[in-house]
Enzyme design. Structure first.
Site, PDB file in Angstrom:
ATOM      1  N   ASN A   1       0.874  -1.172   0.000  1.00 11.31           N
ATOM      2  CA  ASN A   1       0.000   0.000   0.000  1.00 11.31           C
ATOM      3  C   ASN A   1       0.908   1.217   0.000  1.00 11.31           C
ATOM      4  O   ASN A   1       1.512   1.546   1.031  1.00 11.31           O
ATOM      5  CB  ASN A   1      -0.896  -0.036   1.245  1.00 11.31           C
ATOM      6  CG  ASN A   1      -1.724   1.226   1.385  1.00 11.31           C
ATOM      7  OD1 ASN A   1      -1.760   2.075   0.489  1.00 11.31           O
ATOM      8  ND2 ASN A   1      -2.402   1.361   2.511  1.00 11.31           N
TER       9      ASN A   1
ATOM     10  N   LYS B   1       0.146   4.237  -0.202  1.00 16.73           N
ATOM     11  CA  LYS B   1      -0.489   5.411   0.420  1.00 16.73           C
ATOM     12  C   LYS B   1      -0.256   6.654  -0.458  1.00 16.73           C
ATOM     13  O   LYS B   1      -0.279   6.528  -1.675  1.00 16.73           O
ATOM     14  CB  LYS B   1       0.018   5.572   1.862  1.00 16.73           C
ATOM     15  CG  LYS B   1      -0.173   4.275   2.669  1.00 16.73           C
ATOM     16  CD  LYS B   1       0.051   4.430   4.135  1.00 16.73           C
ATOM     17  CE  LYS B   1      -0.143   3.081   4.832  1.00 16.73           C
ATOM     18  NZ  LYS B   1      -0.009   3.149   6.275  1.00 16.73           N
TER      19      LYS B   1
ATOM     20  N   HIS C   1      -9.450   1.104   5.023  1.00 17.28           N
ATOM     21  CA  HIS C   1      -8.141   1.252   5.654  1.00 17.28           C
ATOM     22  C   HIS C   1      -8.264   2.156   6.881  1.00 17.28           C
ATOM     23  O   HIS C   1      -9.067   3.084   6.897  1.00 17.28           O
ATOM     24  CB  HIS C   1      -7.133   1.834   4.658  1.00 17.28           C
ATOM     25  CG  HIS C   1      -5.743   1.786   5.196  1.00 17.28           C
ATOM     26  ND1 HIS C   1      -5.243   2.754   6.031  1.00 17.28           N
ATOM     27  CD2 HIS C   1      -4.774   0.857   5.060  1.00 17.28           C
ATOM     28  CE1 HIS C   1      -4.005   2.425   6.375  1.00 17.28           C
ATOM     29  NE2 HIS C   1      -3.694   1.284   5.802  1.00 17.28           N
TER      30      HIS C   1
ATOM     31  N   GLU D   1      -6.603   4.538   7.971  1.00 13.22           N
ATOM     32  CA  GLU D   1      -6.452   5.987   7.748  1.00 13.22           C
ATOM     33  C   GLU D   1      -7.737   6.587   7.206  1.00 13.22           C
ATOM     34  O   GLU D   1      -8.052   7.746   7.460  1.00 13.22           O
ATOM     35  CB  GLU D   1      -5.249   6.237   6.833  1.00 13.22           C
ATOM     36  CG  GLU D   1      -3.944   6.012   7.591  1.00 13.22           C
ATOM     37  CD  GLU D   1      -2.850   5.344   6.808  1.00 13.22           C
ATOM     38  OE1 GLU D   1      -2.864   5.384   5.565  1.00 13.22           O
ATOM     39  OE2 GLU D   1      -1.960   4.744   7.453  1.00 13.22           O
TER      40      GLU D   1
ATOM     41  N   GLU E   1      -5.217  -5.051  10.430  1.00 11.24           N
ATOM     42  CA  GLU E   1      -4.221  -4.006  10.630  1.00 11.24           C
ATOM     43  C   GLU E   1      -4.492  -3.288  11.953  1.00 11.24           C
ATOM     44  O   GLU E   1      -5.276  -2.331  11.988  1.00 11.24           O
ATOM     45  CB  GLU E   1      -4.276  -2.997   9.474  1.00 11.24           C
ATOM     46  CG  GLU E   1      -3.971  -3.599   8.124  1.00 11.24           C
ATOM     47  CD  GLU E   1      -3.386  -2.570   7.165  1.00 11.24           C
ATOM     48  OE1 GLU E   1      -2.296  -2.827   6.654  1.00 11.24           O
ATOM     49  OE2 GLU E   1      -4.006  -1.521   6.966  1.00 11.24           O
TER      50      GLU E   1
ATOM     51  N   GLY F   1       2.553   2.199  10.831  1.00 10.44           N
ATOM     52  CA  GLY F   1       3.467   3.331  10.734  1.00 10.44           C
ATOM     53  C   GLY F   1       4.189   3.667  12.019  1.00 10.44           C
ATOM     54  O   GLY F   1       4.799   4.732  12.141  1.00 10.44           O
TER      55      GLY F   1
ATOM     56  N   SER G   1       3.599  -2.159  10.182  1.00 13.52           N
ATOM     57  CA  SER G   1       5.058  -2.160  10.382  1.00 13.52           C
ATOM     58  C   SER G   1       5.716  -3.477   9.989  1.00 13.52           C
ATOM     59  O   SER G   1       6.674  -3.910  10.634  1.00 13.52           O
ATOM     60  CB  SER G   1       5.407  -1.781  11.828  1.00 13.52           C
ATOM     61  OG  SER G   1       4.962  -0.475  12.120  1.00 13.52           O
TER      62      SER G   1
HETATM   63  P1  13P Z   1       3.116   0.373   7.641  1.00  9.53           P
HETATM   64  O1  13P Z   1       3.667  -0.894   7.049  1.00  9.53           O
HETATM   65  O2  13P Z   1       3.833   1.600   7.180  1.00  9.53           O
HETATM   66  O3  13P Z   1       2.996   0.264   9.119  1.00  9.53           O
HETATM   67  O4  13P Z   1       1.621   0.530   7.061  1.00  9.53           O
HETATM   68  C1  13P Z   1       0.749  -0.530   7.150  1.00  9.53           C
HETATM   69  C2  13P Z   1      -0.466  -0.209   6.393  1.00  9.53           C
HETATM   70  O5  13P Z   1      -1.245   0.647   6.778  1.00  9.53           O
HETATM   71  C3  13P Z   1      -0.697  -0.933   5.140  1.00  9.53           C
HETATM   72  O6  13P Z   1      -1.986  -0.706   4.658  1.00  9.53           O
END
Ligand code: 13P
Length: 259
Positions: free
Chosen positions: A9, A11, A96, A98, A168, A174, A214
């Site tokens: 992803n 982002k 997601h 976010e 997740e 993150g 992560s």
């Molecule tokens: P990270 O791997 O940066 O923690 O992000 C995970 C994520 O949100 C994947 O959709």
């Protein structure tokens, strides 16, 4: 048996040139492993078409990070499932964290998006996961149950061929704090049992449940070795082929070891 899926992803990262280069790097690094592992990348909307071109014929799948549930019309700034298919996508991320927590997407909107995507033939990757205080107060399973129940309302057992779940935990996204393999396995086992009870054991057994939060090459193998962890949804470590390809290699190694 469930094949492992390693998904990136991206982002809100990359520009066209770096997106194309990253896609090409992923395609060549993934090539030796695609016989046993599935690979997906989800770039930002403006780069779906150039990334589709960079991936053409590679066997790496293309996904979007979001979709709107209406087929067309006056929805400024939104993108339909048909547009995503037309741009070369086979997959779409929905719900997601976010989007749930930063953009305040409610459960019922996420459900509409899941049904619209599946209805149009896109493969929906429904993301679920608890906030830090939900975990610390022992509400993880209740939160997952609510997100599954609402996210999958109206989704039939026959639709599950077009569905993947991504667990997740928000506290792991993150932050550099990866869930332990045991924490991931526990949540995945709970999610699979939920599907078995709500639908049926066959559907639950065939469903892929990815772990995200992560993930790096360092911990990928230990995570993927867990019985109910069927791959990863990778954020930060998917932005460089040098970091993402070793995660694909870890999945291939776990598969080769007989999982
Ligand atoms: P990270 O791997 O940066 O923690 O992000 C995970 C994520 O949100 C994947 O959709």
């Amino acid at each position: 048996m469930r094949r492992l899926l390693v998904a990136g992803n991206w982002k809100m990262n990359t520009v066209r040139k770096t997106a194309e280069a990253l896609a090409s790097g992923v395609a060549s690094g993934a090539k030796p492993h695609l016989a046993t592992v599935d690979v997906l990348v989800c770039p930002p909307f403006p780069y779906l078409v150039p990334v589709a071109a960079a991936l053409a014929g590679s066997g790496v799948s293309l996904g979007a990070q979001n979709v709107w549930h209406e087929p067309k019309g006056a929805f400024t700034g939104e993108t339909s499932a048909d547009m995503l298919l037309d741009a070369g996508c086979s997959h779409v991320l929905i719900g997601h964290s976010e989007r749930r927590h930063v953009l305040r997407e409610p459960d019922d909107l996420i459900n509409r998006k899941v049904r619209a995507a599946i209805g149009k033939g896109l493969h929906a990757v429904l993301c679920v996961g608890e906030l830090p205080d939900e975990r610390s107060s022992g509400r993880t399973q209740a939160v997952l149950d609510r997100q599954m129940e609402s996210g999958l309302a109206g989704v039939e057992a026959g639709d599950f061929g077009k569905l993947t779940i991504a667990y997740e935990p928000v506290w792991a996204i993150g932050t550099g704090v990866t869930a332990t393999p045991e924490q991931a396995q526990q949540a995945h086992d709970h999610l699979r049992k939920w599907v078995a009870a709500r639908y049926n054991p066959e559907v639950a057994k065939a469903l892929r449940i990815l772990y995200g939060g992560s993930v790096t090459a360092k911990d990928a193998k230990n995570l993927f070795e867990q019985a109910d962890v069927d791959g990863g949804l990778v954020g930060g470590a998917s932005l460089e082929a040098e970091k993402f390809v070793p995660i694909i290699e870890a999945a291939a190694a776990v598969t080769a070891s007989g999982k």
